[in-house]
Design a protein around this motif. Structure first.
Motif, PDB file in Angstrom:
ATOM      1  N   VAL A 192       1.501 -12.034  -3.349  1.00 40.55           N
ATOM      2  CA  VAL A 192       2.309 -10.525  -4.681  1.00 40.55           C
ATOM      3  C   VAL A 192       1.436 -10.524  -5.337  1.00 40.55           C
ATOM      4  N   VAL A 193       1.389  -8.656  -5.892  1.00 35.87           N
ATOM      5  CA  VAL A 193       0.675  -8.607  -6.685  1.00 35.87           C
ATOM      6  C   VAL A 193       1.260  -8.687  -8.265  1.00 35.87           C
ATOM      7  N   ILE A 194       0.277  -8.635  -8.874  1.00 35.18           N
ATOM      8  CA  ILE A 194       0.983  -9.551 -10.456  1.00 35.18           C
ATOM      9  C   ILE A 194       0.198  -8.272 -10.821  1.00 35.18           C
ATOM     10  N   LYS A 195       1.638  -7.485 -11.743  1.00 36.07           N
ATOM     11  CA  LYS A 195       1.873  -6.473 -12.413  1.00 36.07           C
ATOM     12  C   LYS A 195       2.218  -5.972 -13.390  1.00 36.07           C
ATOM     13  N   GLY A 196       2.188  -7.493 -14.474  1.00 34.82           N
ATOM     14  CA  GLY A 196       2.714  -7.911 -15.595  1.00 34.82           C
ATOM     15  C   GLY A 196       3.395  -8.885 -15.920  1.00 34.82           C
ATOM     16  N   VAL A 197       4.694  -8.909 -17.071  1.00 33.22           N
ATOM     17  CA  VAL A 197       5.240 -10.046 -17.652  1.00 33.22           C
ATOM     18  C   VAL A 197       6.419  -9.829 -17.732  1.00 33.22           C
ATOM     19  N   ALA A 198       7.392 -10.772 -16.979  1.00 29.07           N
ATOM     20  CA  ALA A 198       8.943 -10.668 -18.053  1.00 29.07           C
ATOM     21  C   ALA A 198       9.125 -12.302 -18.242  1.00 29.07           C
ATOM     22  N   GLY A 199       9.652 -11.330 -19.828  1.00 33.48           N
ATOM     23  CA  GLY A 199       9.655 -12.608 -20.194  1.00 33.48           C
ATOM     24  C   GLY A 199       8.526 -13.733 -20.665  1.00 33.48           C
ATOM     25  N   LYS A 200       8.277 -14.220 -20.357  1.00 33.27           N
ATOM     26  CA  LYS A 200       7.436 -16.167 -20.512  1.00 33.27           C
ATOM     27  C   LYS A 200       7.030 -16.058 -19.189  1.00 33.27           C
ATOM     28  N   GLU A 201       7.024 -14.962 -18.025  1.00 35.10           N
ATOM     29  CA  GLU A 201       6.516 -15.190 -16.552  1.00 35.10           C
ATOM     30  C   GLU A 201       5.785 -13.717 -16.517  1.00 35.10           C
ATOM     31  N   LEU A 202       4.425 -14.450 -15.272  1.00 39.38           N
ATOM     32  CA  LEU A 202       4.049 -13.794 -14.521  1.00 39.38           C
ATOM     33  C   LEU A 202       5.435 -12.429 -13.616  1.00 39.38           C
ATOM     34  N   TRP A 203       4.170 -11.592 -13.285  1.00 35.97           N
ATOM     35  CA  TRP A 203       5.949 -10.781 -12.771  1.00 35.97           C
ATOM     36  C   TRP A 203       4.845 -10.066 -11.843  1.00 35.97           C
ATOM     37  N   GLY A 204       5.280  -9.597 -10.523  1.00 39.32           N
ATOM     38  CA  GLY A 204       4.697  -8.882  -9.686  1.00 39.32           C
ATOM     39  C   GLY A 204       5.818  -8.696  -8.898  1.00 39.32           C
ATOM     40  N   ASP A 205       5.467  -7.519  -7.468  1.00 38.85           N
ATOM     41  CA  ASP A 205       5.719  -7.347  -6.103  1.00 38.85           C
ATOM     42  C   ASP A 205       5.360  -8.690  -5.141  1.00 38.85           C
ATOM     43  N   ALA A 206       6.843  -8.533  -4.139  1.00 39.66           N
ATOM     44  CA  ALA A 206       6.017  -9.505  -3.327  1.00 39.66           C
ATOM     45  C   ALA A 206       6.292  -9.340  -2.211  1.00 39.66           C
ATOM     46  N   VAL A 207       5.588  -8.764  -1.022  1.00 36.68           N
ATOM     47  CA  VAL A 207       5.407  -8.734  -0.078  1.00 36.68           C
ATOM     48  C   VAL A 207       4.507  -9.504   0.986  1.00 36.68           C
ATOM     49  N   ARG A 208       4.522  -8.613   2.384  1.00 30.94           N
ATOM     50  CA  ARG A 208       4.535 -10.091   3.477  1.00 30.94           C
ATOM     51  C   ARG A 208       3.014  -9.091   3.590  1.00 30.94           C
ATOM     52  N   VAL A 209       2.008 -10.077   4.428  1.00 33.42           N
ATOM     53  CA  VAL A 209       0.761  -9.145   5.671  1.00 33.42           C
ATOM     54  C   VAL A 209       1.054  -8.843   6.289  1.00 33.42           C
ATOM     55  N   VAL A 210       0.315  -7.513   6.679  1.00 34.17           N
ATOM     56  CA  VAL A 210       1.087  -7.468   7.794  1.00 34.17           C
ATOM     57  C   VAL A 210      -0.390  -6.965   9.441  1.00 34.17           C
ATOM     58  N   ALA A 211      -1.157  -6.547   8.492  1.00 36.42           N
ATOM     59  CA  ALA A 211      -2.092  -6.601   9.476  1.00 36.42           C
ATOM     60  C   ALA A 211      -3.093  -6.107   8.806  1.00 36.42           C
ATOM     61  N   PRO A 212      -4.787  -6.282   9.416  1.00 33.15           N
ATOM     62  CA  PRO A 212      -5.884  -5.337   8.598  1.00 33.15           C
ATOM     63  C   PRO A 212      -5.616  -3.961   8.257  1.00 33.15           C
ATOM     64  N   SER A 213      -6.023  -4.053   7.871  1.00 31.69           N
ATOM     65  CA  SER A 213      -6.128  -1.885   7.660  1.00 31.69           C
ATOM     66  C   SER A 213      -7.194  -1.928   6.611  1.00 31.69           C
ATOM     67  N   TRP A 214      -7.924  -0.810   7.349  1.00 31.18           N
ATOM     68  CA  TRP A 214      -9.279  -0.314   6.069  1.00 31.18           C
ATOM     69  C   TRP A 214      -8.316   1.079   4.382  1.00 31.18           C
ATOM     70  N   HIS A 215      -9.278  -0.178   3.665  1.00 29.47           N
ATOM     71  CA  HIS A 215      -8.438   0.250   2.076  1.00 29.47           C
ATOM     72  C   HIS A 215      -9.375   1.491   1.743  1.00 29.47           C
ATOM     73  N   THR A 216      -9.137   2.728   1.481  1.00 27.89           N
ATOM     74  CA  THR A 216     -10.346   3.978   1.377  1.00 27.89           C
ATOM     75  C   THR A 216     -10.361   3.890   0.189  1.00 27.89           C
ATOM     76  N   PRO A 217      -9.297   3.641  -0.718  1.00 30.45           N
ATOM     77  CA  PRO A 217     -10.442   4.259  -2.386  1.00 30.45           C
ATOM     78  C   PRO A 217     -11.712   3.363  -2.569  1.00 30.45           C
ATOM     79  N   THR A 218     -11.997   1.884  -1.569  1.00 31.58           N
ATOM     80  CA  THR A 218     -12.552   0.928  -1.968  1.00 31.58           C
ATOM     81  C   THR A 218     -13.745   1.372  -1.113  1.00 31.58           C
ATOM     82  N   ASP A 219     -13.530   1.914  -0.150  1.00 28.44           N
ATOM     83  CA  ASP A 219     -14.202   1.949   1.065  1.00 28.44           C
ATOM     84  C   ASP A 219     -14.295   0.511   1.650  1.00 28.44           C
TER      85      ASP A 219
END
Length: 146
Positions: free
Chosen positions: A39-66
């Motif tokens: 999950v990528v934590i993005k904020g709060v929903a009610g009294k809990e953290l929330w975010g986007d749940a995703v699945r890790v697929v494959a290595p990939s270069w992250h251009t913004p951080t090199d």
């Protein structure tokens, strides 16, 4: 504390909030593996953290951080079915590892008291954007001209 879930269906309120934890988080590429649910934590929903749940697929270069990143798949599909993200943005959902639990607890300790009076609100802290290359970028990692 329950694990973060998918973004609630209501439209989140954007609340620019400093993130003192994620930019300095020391998690390497090797911490995650293809198939991990995260999950990528993005904020709060009610009294809990929330975010986007995703699945890790494959290595990939992250251009913004090199740096080494991960290609992620959103099981709900949509316009951004696949994105690339830096490991420090991710928290394990598929297993309870100490590093992710420590980060999750610190994030809860930081955010939940700030929004204690907004019990029904969905708060997006405004930390992430997606580039035209499909790369998730934290505001601390954003570079001019992306």
């Amino acid at each position: 504390m329950l694990p973060p879930s998918r973004t609630p269906p209501s439209t989140p309120a954007l609340a620019p909030t400093p993130d003192p934890l994620t930019p300095d988080r020391d998690i390497t590429h090797e911490h995650f593996q293809a198939g991990d649910q995260v999950v990528v934590i993005k904020g709060v929903a009610g009294k809990e953290l929330w975010g986007d749940a995703v699945r890790v697929v494959a290595p990939s270069w992250h251009t913004p951080t090199d740096e080494d990143g991960w290609r992620l798949r959103d099981p709900d599909g949509g316009a951004q079915t696949f994105i690339t993200a830096h490991p420090r943005y991710l928290v394990h959902l598929s297993r309870h590892c100490p590093d992710c639990l420590i980060y999750l607890r610190a994030m809860a300790d930081h955010l939940l008291p700030r929004f204690a009076g907004h019990d029904d609100a969905v708060i997006d802290c405004g930390w992430y954007t997606i580039t035209t290359l499909g790369q998730l970028v934290h505001v601390a990692d954003a570079r001019g001209g992306r």
